[in-house]
Motif scaffolding. Structure first.
Motif, PDB file in Angstrom:
ATOM      1  N   GLU A 133       0.833  -1.202   0.000  1.00  0.00           N
ATOM      2  CA  GLU A 133       0.000   0.000   0.000  1.00  0.00           C
ATOM      3  C   GLU A 133       0.870   1.256   0.000  1.00  0.00           C
ATOM      4  O   GLU A 133       0.532   2.251  -0.636  1.00  0.00           O
ATOM      5  CB  GLU A 133      -0.942   0.015   1.210  1.00  0.00           C
ATOM      6  CG  GLU A 133      -2.167  -0.881   1.057  1.00  0.00           C
ATOM      7  CD  GLU A 133      -3.148  -0.399  -0.013  1.00  0.00           C
ATOM      8  OE1 GLU A 133      -2.925   0.674  -0.612  1.00  0.00           O
ATOM      9  OE2 GLU A 133      -4.134  -1.105  -0.259  1.00  0.00           O
ATOM     10  N   ASP A 134       1.998   1.201   0.704  1.00  0.00           N
ATOM     11  CA  ASP A 134       2.949   2.320   0.670  1.00  0.00           C
ATOM     12  C   ASP A 134       3.425   2.552  -0.765  1.00  0.00           C
ATOM     13  O   ASP A 134       3.471   3.690  -1.250  1.00  0.00           O
ATOM     14  CB  ASP A 134       4.155   2.037   1.571  1.00  0.00           C
ATOM     15  CG  ASP A 134       3.797   1.961   3.052  1.00  0.00           C
ATOM     16  OD1 ASP A 134       2.713   2.444   3.430  1.00  0.00           O
ATOM     17  OD2 ASP A 134       4.601   1.414   3.825  1.00  0.00           O
ATOM     18  N   PHE A 135       3.784   1.455  -1.433  1.00  0.00           N
ATOM     19  CA  PHE A 135       4.259   1.540  -2.817  1.00  0.00           C
ATOM     20  C   PHE A 135       3.167   2.116  -3.722  1.00  0.00           C
ATOM     21  O   PHE A 135       3.435   2.992  -4.558  1.00  0.00           O
ATOM     22  CB  PHE A 135       4.676   0.154  -3.320  1.00  0.00           C
ATOM     23  CG  PHE A 135       5.242   0.146  -4.710  1.00  0.00           C
ATOM     24  CD1 PHE A 135       6.610   0.215  -4.917  1.00  0.00           C
ATOM     25  CD2 PHE A 135       4.406   0.083  -5.820  1.00  0.00           C
ATOM     26  CE1 PHE A 135       7.139   0.220  -6.207  1.00  0.00           C
ATOM     27  CE2 PHE A 135       4.923   0.089  -7.109  1.00  0.00           C
ATOM     28  CZ  PHE A 135       6.297   0.157  -7.305  1.00  0.00           C
ATOM     29  N   LEU A 136       1.937   1.644  -3.562  1.00  0.00           N
ATOM     30  CA  LEU A 136       0.835   2.104  -4.403  1.00  0.00           C
ATOM     31  C   LEU A 136       0.534   3.587  -4.165  1.00  0.00           C
ATOM     32  O   LEU A 136       0.210   4.319  -5.104  1.00  0.00           O
ATOM     33  CB  LEU A 136      -0.418   1.259  -4.150  1.00  0.00           C
ATOM     34  CG  LEU A 136      -0.359  -0.179  -4.675  1.00  0.00           C
ATOM     35  CD1 LEU A 136      -1.542  -0.991  -4.147  1.00  0.00           C
ATOM     36  CD2 LEU A 136      -0.348  -0.212  -6.204  1.00  0.00           C
ATOM     37  N   SER A 137       0.662   4.052  -2.932  1.00  0.00           N
ATOM     38  CA  SER A 137       0.434   5.467  -2.632  1.00  0.00           C
ATOM     39  C   SER A 137       1.472   6.341  -3.321  1.00  0.00           C
ATOM     40  O   SER A 137       1.141   7.367  -3.927  1.00  0.00           O
ATOM     41  CB  SER A 137       0.469   5.708  -1.116  1.00  0.00           C
ATOM     42  OG  SER A 137      -0.622   5.105  -0.486  1.00  0.00           O
ATOM     43  N   VAL A 138       2.733   5.920  -3.225  1.00  0.00           N
ATOM     44  CA  VAL A 138       3.800   6.660  -3.921  1.00  0.00           C
ATOM     45  C   VAL A 138       3.558   6.623  -5.426  1.00  0.00           C
ATOM     46  O   VAL A 138       3.727   7.632  -6.127  1.00  0.00           O
ATOM     47  CB  VAL A 138       5.181   6.062  -3.566  1.00  0.00           C
ATOM     48  CG1 VAL A 138       6.280   6.657  -4.456  1.00  0.00           C
ATOM     49  CG2 VAL A 138       5.497   6.301  -2.094  1.00  0.00           C
ATOM     50  N   SER A 139       3.112   5.472  -5.933  1.00  0.00           N
ATOM     51  CA  SER A 139       2.852   5.325  -7.373  1.00  0.00           C
ATOM     52  C   SER A 139       1.745   6.264  -7.843  1.00  0.00           C
ATOM     53  O   SER A 139       1.858   6.903  -8.889  1.00  0.00           O
ATOM     54  CB  SER A 139       2.460   3.881  -7.708  1.00  0.00           C
ATOM     55  OG  SER A 139       3.513   2.998  -7.423  1.00  0.00           O
ATOM     56  N   MET A 142       3.160   9.778  -7.917  1.00  0.00           N
ATOM     57  CA  MET A 142       4.110   9.965  -9.008  1.00  0.00           C
ATOM     58  C   MET A 142       3.391  10.005 -10.344  1.00  0.00           C
ATOM     59  O   MET A 142       3.801  10.736 -11.260  1.00  0.00           O
ATOM     60  CB  MET A 142       5.160   8.847  -8.999  1.00  0.00           C
ATOM     61  CG  MET A 142       6.370   9.116  -9.887  1.00  0.00           C
ATOM     62  SD  MET A 142       7.448  10.415  -9.239  1.00  0.00           S
ATOM     63  CE  MET A 142       8.403   9.486  -8.029  1.00  0.00           C
ATOM     64  N   GLU A 143       2.322   9.232 -10.474  1.00  0.00           N
ATOM     65  CA  GLU A 143       1.544   9.204 -11.708  1.00  0.00           C
ATOM     66  C   GLU A 143       0.932  10.572 -12.011  1.00  0.00           C
ATOM     67  O   GLU A 143       0.740  10.932 -13.168  1.00  0.00           O
ATOM     68  CB  GLU A 143       0.446   8.142 -11.582  1.00  0.00           C
ATOM     69  CG  GLU A 143      -0.197   7.742 -12.891  1.00  0.00           C
ATOM     70  CD  GLU A 143      -1.223   6.625 -12.710  1.00  0.00           C
ATOM     71  OE1 GLU A 143      -1.356   5.806 -13.621  1.00  0.00           O
ATOM     72  OE2 GLU A 143      -1.878   6.583 -11.648  1.00  0.00           O
ATOM     73  N   ALA A 213       2.510  11.117   0.374  1.00  0.00           N
ATOM     74  CA  ALA A 213       1.720  10.753  -0.806  1.00  0.00           C
ATOM     75  C   ALA A 213       0.306  10.403  -0.351  1.00  0.00           C
ATOM     76  O   ALA A 213       0.126   9.586   0.545  1.00  0.00           O
ATOM     77  CB  ALA A 213       2.344   9.563  -1.530  1.00  0.00           C
ATOM     78  N   GLY A 214      -0.688  11.045  -0.956  1.00  0.00           N
ATOM     79  CA  GLY A 214      -2.059  10.831  -0.541  1.00  0.00           C
ATOM     80  C   GLY A 214      -2.503  11.795   0.544  1.00  0.00           C
ATOM     81  O   GLY A 214      -3.663  11.790   0.951  1.00  0.00           O
ATOM     82  N   CYS A 215      -1.578  12.646   0.995  1.00  0.00           N
ATOM     83  CA  CYS A 215      -1.894  13.659   2.008  1.00  0.00           C
ATOM     84  C   CYS A 215      -1.801  15.057   1.418  1.00  0.00           C
ATOM     85  O   CYS A 215      -2.709  15.871   1.593  1.00  0.00           O
ATOM     86  CB  CYS A 215      -0.938  13.526   3.194  1.00  0.00           C
ATOM     87  SG  CYS A 215      -1.122  14.787   4.471  1.00  0.00           S
TER      88      CYS A 215
END
Length: 294
Positions: A133-139, A142-143, A213-215
């Protein structure tokens, strides 16, 4: 190196007439003409000054190791990155891990897992764990910043790898560091968070594992990531600190820890640029300003 009075006068003049950063932009352009690029000077520049948006991606790619310091190799290495991206994607498609309807962020996760040799069996794929989930948030963040999917994947991969390699041992200590600086800046708020039980439940994963990310919206997030990519995870503490300081009146009025967490996970998005600016000022106040002669 002694301060240059003429340069200081020019910088002061540019700032007064609304051209703050003109001198810094020129300095960065000089650094980017070096071959090979001086990674230490680029890092110090990124720590000390805001990165101009037109040069941000180039600096990120070099500091993250996506591209080498030798500028004349960038085209060739970029070609290798593109080939490797398509090879990995094709392998995942053949193995039926992804298809045309798979969200890009999940494609990046499977690519990262395959390259890291931790790709689960198709039959064993479950809901993403906290690390994924950490990886997906950064992704997802970045997207929003990078249009090209190939660049996006490599930036995500290099960012995540560098973050864990450089700062993995430091991350568990950041909450205590935040508590320390909050005691310096706003002891009343710290006492309130402790008394309500909210201090232990603050969204540390969102702040310190996902790097906001996400914040934060992307326009603000990029400025925080400039500092992380150039070598500081401590900036994350000061962004969290400034969020707490900016909303201290609101937080002092919340008595239940879940209410504090709910608010901090969904902070208003309209003044985040000001929050990041103040956070960087606090970071320089407590940690100093890196210096070098350009």
């Amino acid at each position: 190196m002694a301060d240059d009075p003429q340069r200081n006068f020019r910088s002061s003049y540019y700032e007064k007439v609304g051209f703050r950063g003109v001198e810094e932009k020129k300095s960065l352009e000089i650094l980017l003409k070096d071959n090979p690029l001086d990674l230490e000077k680029l890092s110090t520049f990124s720590q000390r000054f805001p990165l101009p948006s037109m040069y941000r991606m180039r600096v990120w790619k070099v500091l993250l190791g996506m591209l080498p310091p030798h500028s004349d190799s960038h085209t060739m290495v970029g070609g290798y990155r593109k080939e490797q991206y398509h090879d990995i994607l094709e392998a995942l498609e053949v193995m039926r891990y992804v298809n045309s309807s798979t969200p890009c962020t999940h494609v990046y996760l499977r690519m990262f897992q395959l390259e890291s040799q931790v790709l689960p069996r198709c039959s064993e794929i479950s809901a993403p764990d906290e690390e994924n989930e950490d990886f997906l948030s950064v992704s997802r963040a970045m997207e929003e910043i990078v249009d090209d999917p190939i660049d996006c994947y490599w930036l995500i991969k290099c960012f995540v790898n560098q973050f864990h390699t450089k700062f993995g041992d430091s991350i568990p200590h950041l909450p205590k560091s935040l508590e320390h600086y909050l005691s310096q800046e706003e002891p009343r708020l710290l006492k309130h968070l402790k008394n309500t039980g909210a201090l232990a439940q603050l969204p540390y994963s969102l702040w310190f594992r996902r790097c906001f990310a996400g914040c934060l919206p992307e326009s603000s997030l990029q400025r925080v990531w400039d500092k992380v990519i150039s070598g500081s995870c401590k900036i994350l503490v000061f962004v969290a600190l400034e969020i707490l300081l900016s909303y201290k009146i609101m937080l002092l009025g919340i008595t239940r820890p879940e209410g504090v967490v709910r608010f901090l996970c969904n902070i208003p998005q309209e003044n985040t640029d000001a929050i990041v600016t103040k956070a960087i000022e606090l970071w320089h106040k407590y940690c100093g300003t890196p210096m070098h002669a350009v």
